[in-house]
Design a protein around this motif. Structure first.
Motif, PDB file in Angstrom:
ATOM      1  N   GLY A  31       0.777  -1.230   0.000  1.00 24.09           N
ATOM      2  CA  GLY A  31       0.000   0.000   0.000  1.00 24.09           C
ATOM      3  C   GLY A  31       0.808   1.279   0.000  1.00 24.09           C
ATOM      4  O   GLY A  31       0.238   2.373   0.040  1.00 24.09           O
ATOM      5  N   ASP A  57       0.603   3.199  -5.267  1.00 27.33           N
ATOM      6  CA  ASP A  57      -0.642   2.891  -5.958  1.00 27.33           C
ATOM      7  C   ASP A  57      -0.360   2.876  -7.457  1.00 27.33           C
ATOM      8  O   ASP A  57       0.655   3.412  -7.913  1.00 27.33           O
ATOM      9  CB  ASP A  57      -1.704   3.933  -5.619  1.00 27.33           C
ATOM     10  CG  ASP A  57      -3.123   3.373  -5.742  1.00 27.33           C
ATOM     11  OD1 ASP A  57      -3.266   2.240  -6.240  1.00 27.33           O
ATOM     12  OD2 ASP A  57      -4.066   4.075  -5.352  1.00 27.33           O
ATOM     13  N   GLY A  90       0.987   5.708  -2.547  1.00 26.75           N
ATOM     14  CA  GLY A  90      -0.228   5.009  -2.161  1.00 26.75           C
ATOM     15  C   GLY A  90      -0.853   5.530  -0.888  1.00 26.75           C
ATOM     16  O   GLY A  90      -0.260   6.337  -0.159  1.00 26.75           O
TER      17      GLY A  90
END
Length: 250
Positions: free
Chosen positions: A52, A55, A66
């Motif tokens: 994460g 992105d 992200g």
């Protein structure tokens, strides 16, 4: 004590590169900016995507920061550390080439000279520290543009008849800098003056500054106005040496 882990340094460099706000980047662009093999850059990006920190735009496949990170903030370079690590390399480069040596970084005001070594002769010279350079018309500026370490200029001001004022031509010049790893200027900022510069990379490979020499065109160029290979080799060697010194800093 164990040493630094290269893969973590590289991942941190990827995040800092994306945090600079130049927009989503393709795998190849990240690889070129950090001097990584494309598969290596892809592996780092896919790993960061999985946790994460990065992105991916589903339409373009490009990468951006992200949600797990939010906003990293701007990259801050310790200019004092840079100068202290590079001072002997810059002095040696001036001695070997007989030319003026400057280092520059990107600041909100533009490409700014942060260190200047005079030519090793007795001619009158003016200290350039603090001078803001036009990114599109100088070798130092082109290096920082090529590696997303400086903001793209708006209107391209003409300083001489050789200044690049066409955005498409500038894009081609910047692409060539990425391909070769060095930049040149031949009477683009000041008539009768040429220069060559190379990127300084911090740990992890992120370009944080540029180092270069400048001098009379007839000394740095051949009769076809091409930068002499010896000058390129000396500048690139100095940049690589500073990179090693920054990497050795703890």
């Amino acid at each position: 004590m164990p040493g630094p882990i290269q893969s973590i340094e590289r991942a941190a460099a990827v995040l800092r590169l994306l945090a600079r706000g130049s927009g989503p980047m393709a795998v190849g662009e990240v690889a070129a900016a950090l001097d990584l093999a494309k598969p290596t850059a892809h592996g780092i990006l896919r790993t960061l995507l999985g946790v994460g920190f990065v992105d991916q735009d589903p339409a373009t496949g490009r990468y951006l920061l992200g949600p797990a990170l939010g906003e990293l903030g701007s990259d801050h370079l310790d200019v004092n550390e840079l100068r202290s690590r590079a001072i002997h390399r810059a002095d040696a480069l001036a001695s070997r080439t007989g030319e003026s040596v400057r280092m520059a970084v990107s600041r909100p005001s533009g490409v700014t000279v942060v260190h200047h070594v005079f030519r090793p002769d007795n001619t009158e010279q003016v200290l350039a520290v603090g001078e803001v350079l036009p990114a599109h018309a100088t070798a130092l500026g082109k290096v920082l543009l090529a590696y997303d370490a400086a903001t793209e200029p708006g209107a391209l001001q003409s300083f001489t008849r050789r200044t690049i004022v066409d955005p498409t031509a500038l894009d081609r010049a910047i692409a060539e800098v990425r391909r070769t790893g060095w930049a040149s200027e031949v009477e683009e900022y000041r008539t009768g003056e040429a220069g060559v510069a190379a990127p300084i990379r911090a740990r992890g490979g992120l370009v944080v500054a540029a180092i270069g020499i400048s001098g009379p065109t007839d000394r740095l160029c051949d009769n076809r106005l091409q930068i002499r290979p010896a000058a390129v080799d000396q500048v690139r060697a100095a940049a690589a040496a500073v990179h090693r010194d920054l990497g050795a800093a703890r």
